[in-house]
Enzyme design. Structure first.
Site: not given
Length: 125
Positions: A102-104, A106
């Site tokens: 998720h977010s960073m 990913s």
């Protein structure tokens, strides 16, 4: 034209959402979860609980977070990706795995996948 007279694919998508990640549930492919920046492994507890009894869920705990709070934070993404790859490589059991972030997380999962693909015969899914 009434809504039920149209077929735009939405019904197929809704049917697919009734059983989230069916192939993961059936094959028990491990899913490795990478939290967001500032996040911790516990972020994925609810997801793990909702997908039980499968797949096997593994969540990374970054240095400097929760039970690793005494360790210094890693401030370089490439360094963190190297550490994560090494830890996952050591735990590898020959099965394919799914990397999810998720977010960073990913971006970190992508960097780990690149290392895995460059160095092993069994890259993640």
């Amino acid at each position: 034209m009434h809504r039920r007279d149209r077929h735009d694919g939405a019904d197929d998508i809704r049917r697919g959402m009734d059983t989230p990640l069916p192939s993961l549930r059936r094959k028990h492919i491990p899913a490795v979860c990478f939290p967001h920046a500032g996040g911790s492994a516990s972020y994925y507890y609810a997801l793990s609980k909702s997908l039980a009894p499968g797949p096997d869920m593994l969540a990374l705990q970054y240095p400097g977070r929760q039970d690793r709070v005494a360790e210094g934070c890693v401030t370089c993404l490439a360094e963190l990706a190297g550490h994560a790859y090494a830890a996952l490589r050591d735990a590898e059991d020959g099965r394919p795995c799914v990397l999810f972030g998720h977010s960073m997380g990913s971006v970190l999962a992508f960097e780990v996948a690149r290392r895995w693909q460059e160095r092993t015969a069994t890259p993640p899914v």
